[in-house]
Design an enzyme around this catalytic site. Sequence first.
Site, PDB file in Angstrom:
ATOM      1  N   ASP A 254       0.106  22.578  44.891  1.00 37.04           N
ATOM      2  CA  ASP A 254       1.387  22.669  44.457  1.00 37.04           C
ATOM      3  C   ASP A 254       1.732  24.120  44.867  1.00 37.04           C
ATOM      4  O   ASP A 254       1.093  25.089  44.174  1.00 37.04           O
ATOM      5  CB  ASP A 254       1.611  22.427  43.118  1.00 37.04           C
ATOM      6  CG  ASP A 254       3.008  22.633  42.578  1.00 37.04           C
ATOM      7  OD1 ASP A 254       3.885  22.719  43.179  1.00 37.04           O
ATOM      8  OD2 ASP A 254       3.194  22.445  41.417  1.00 37.04           O
TER       9      ASP A 254
ATOM     10  N   LYS B 236      12.185  29.655  43.876  1.00 38.54           N
ATOM     11  CA  LYS B 236      11.961  30.829  43.527  1.00 38.54           C
ATOM     12  C   LYS B 236      12.017  31.842  44.660  1.00 38.54           C
ATOM     13  O   LYS B 236      12.670  32.979  44.444  1.00 38.54           O
ATOM     14  CB  LYS B 236      10.519  31.087  42.619  1.00 38.54           C
ATOM     15  CG  LYS B 236       9.953  29.760  42.264  1.00 38.54           C
ATOM     16  CD  LYS B 236      10.502  29.532  40.696  1.00 38.54           C
ATOM     17  CE  LYS B 236      10.376  27.914  40.575  1.00 38.54           C
ATOM     18  NZ  LYS B 236      10.173  27.517  39.064  1.00 38.54           N
TER      19      LYS B 236
ATOM     20  N   TRP C 161       1.688  23.658  34.708  1.00 37.26           N
ATOM     21  CA  TRP C 161       3.051  23.518  34.453  1.00 37.26           C
ATOM     22  C   TRP C 161       3.282  22.408  33.570  1.00 37.26           C
ATOM     23  O   TRP C 161       2.650  21.156  34.146  1.00 37.26           O
ATOM     24  CB  TRP C 161       3.679  23.330  35.783  1.00 37.26           C
ATOM     25  CG  TRP C 161       4.930  23.411  35.858  1.00 37.26           C
ATOM     26  CD1 TRP C 161       6.058  24.238  35.343  1.00 37.26           C
ATOM     27  CD2 TRP C 161       6.059  22.342  36.369  1.00 37.26           C
ATOM     28  NE1 TRP C 161       7.201  23.636  35.323  1.00 37.26           N
ATOM     29  CE2 TRP C 161       7.285  22.713  36.198  1.00 37.26           C
ATOM     30  CE3 TRP C 161       5.637  21.326  37.526  1.00 37.26           C
ATOM     31  CZ2 TRP C 161       8.350  21.825  36.873  1.00 37.26           C
ATOM     32  CZ3 TRP C 161       6.645  20.711  37.884  1.00 37.26           C
ATOM     33  CH2 TRP C 161       8.053  21.019  37.687  1.00 37.26           C
TER      34      TRP C 161
HETATM   35  C1  LIG Z   1       3.822  25.102  39.091  1.00 31.43           C
HETATM   36  C2  LIG Z   1       5.151  24.509  39.475  1.00 31.43           C
HETATM   37  N1  LIG Z   1       5.267  23.675  40.490  1.00 31.43           N
HETATM   38  C3  LIG Z   1       6.514  22.873  40.690  1.00 31.43           C
HETATM   39  C4  LIG Z   1       7.830  23.693  40.137  1.00 31.43           C
HETATM   40  C5  LIG Z   1       8.871  23.116  40.637  1.00 31.43           C
HETATM   41  O1  LIG Z   1      10.138  23.749  40.610  1.00 31.43           O
HETATM   42  P1  LIG Z   1      11.346  23.100  41.310  1.00 31.43           P
HETATM   43  O2  LIG Z   1      11.460  21.835  41.212  1.00 31.43           O
HETATM   44  O3  LIG Z   1      12.428  23.957  40.724  1.00 31.43           O
HETATM   45  O4  LIG Z   1      11.087  23.673  42.776  1.00 31.43           O
HETATM   46  C6  LIG Z   1       7.452  24.632  39.293  1.00 31.43           C
HETATM   47  C7  LIG Z   1       8.651  25.260  38.580  1.00 31.43           C
HETATM   48  O5  LIG Z   1       8.844  25.932  37.427  1.00 31.43           O
HETATM   49  C8  LIG Z   1       6.378  25.209  38.823  1.00 31.43           C
HETATM   50  O6  LIG Z   1       6.059  26.364  38.104  1.00 31.43           O
END
Ligand SMILES: Cc1ncc(COP(=O)(O)O)c(C=O)c1O
Length: 346
Positions: A159, A195, A78
């Site tokens: 994660d 999500k 990411w």
């Molecule tokens: C792999 C991964 N980690 C963490 C996140 C963090 O998302 P958020 O801060 O919106 O919860 C995302 C969002 O796209 C992600 O794809």
Amino acid sequence: MKVLESNLDKEYAGITGVPKFTQAAATLAYGQTSSALNEGRVAITQSISGTGALRIGGAFLERFYPSAKKIYIPTPSWANHNAVFKDSGLEVVKYRYYNKDTIGLDFDGMIADLKSAPEGSIFLLHACAHNPTGIDPTKTQWTQISDVMKEKKHYPFFDMAYQGFASGDIDKDAFPIRHFQSEGHQFCLAQSFAKNMGLYGERVGAFSICCDSADEKKRVDSQIKILVRPLYSNPPVHGARIAGEILNDPQLYSQWEKEVKGMADRIISMRAALKKNLEDLGSKHDWSHITNQIGMFAYTGLNSEQMTRLAEEFSVYATKDGRISVAGITSHNVTRLAECIFKVTG
Ligand SMILES: Cc1ncc(COP(=O)(O)O)c(C=O)c1O
């Protein structure tokens, strides 16, 4: 509605957030029968969604991890991982993950990198629905990853931004967490509810550390508070109350479970439809990676030139690395998408 009807005030939460939410978030990830939870070894705090959880984790490891101030992240990962960990004061190093020839997992490369890293290194692992590739290790591969990490005394940082989105089953998607836990690893975990609960803008997440003992957990809890206080004092309450309500109410929970499954199944069926449409058009390429991959994103294998053509000639916009959002594919646009991909791939 339930949260609104309860007419709660908007006072500050404690530094570690809304306990009704964090306890339920921990159970969701670690499982009902988790020995770490039952032994009181899991330190958890609410976070500003998944990103905030990663950031707390980065800061915690930078401050307390005894040896390496490095974190290994997969290639690719990411896009924000690099910045989050760099800003936490860690050096970011890459390990092999994606094999562009097979459009699959470079498992041998990954294992080799785990083995060659200095003992006690920190490794960031996507628990499920790897972003951006949509390629996850199988259960057997996770078991091997766990074994090598144990042998090398590496520290896993999970994660989990997509629990439920990969298979449609909350428990199945948590397999790596629960397996590593049962294998006696100590690790940390970033969770996001952006999500799987559609709470993107509410910033609902949790950061936890699976500790060695209840005593260590107490010390970790207190250090997490010391870290969070100057970062943002305390997290927002509204989204955590919504998630807490859903996770603690059996009826709402089962409705949510069904909705997550519905979403995952729709993604799986759109993958199949895209592959079938490409084959029906007579494409000679092997598109099986589209259905083998998992989660919201598909790594199509298209190169940046082909992605540029998609955008410029057909107004189909996606990232240059060939990643498309499967959540954006519908039964109405899949035929056109397949035609466009067919035209640029020949
Ligand atoms: C792999 C991964 N980690 C963490 C996140 C963090 O998302 P958020 O801060 O919106 O919860 C995302 C969002 O796209 C992600 O794809």
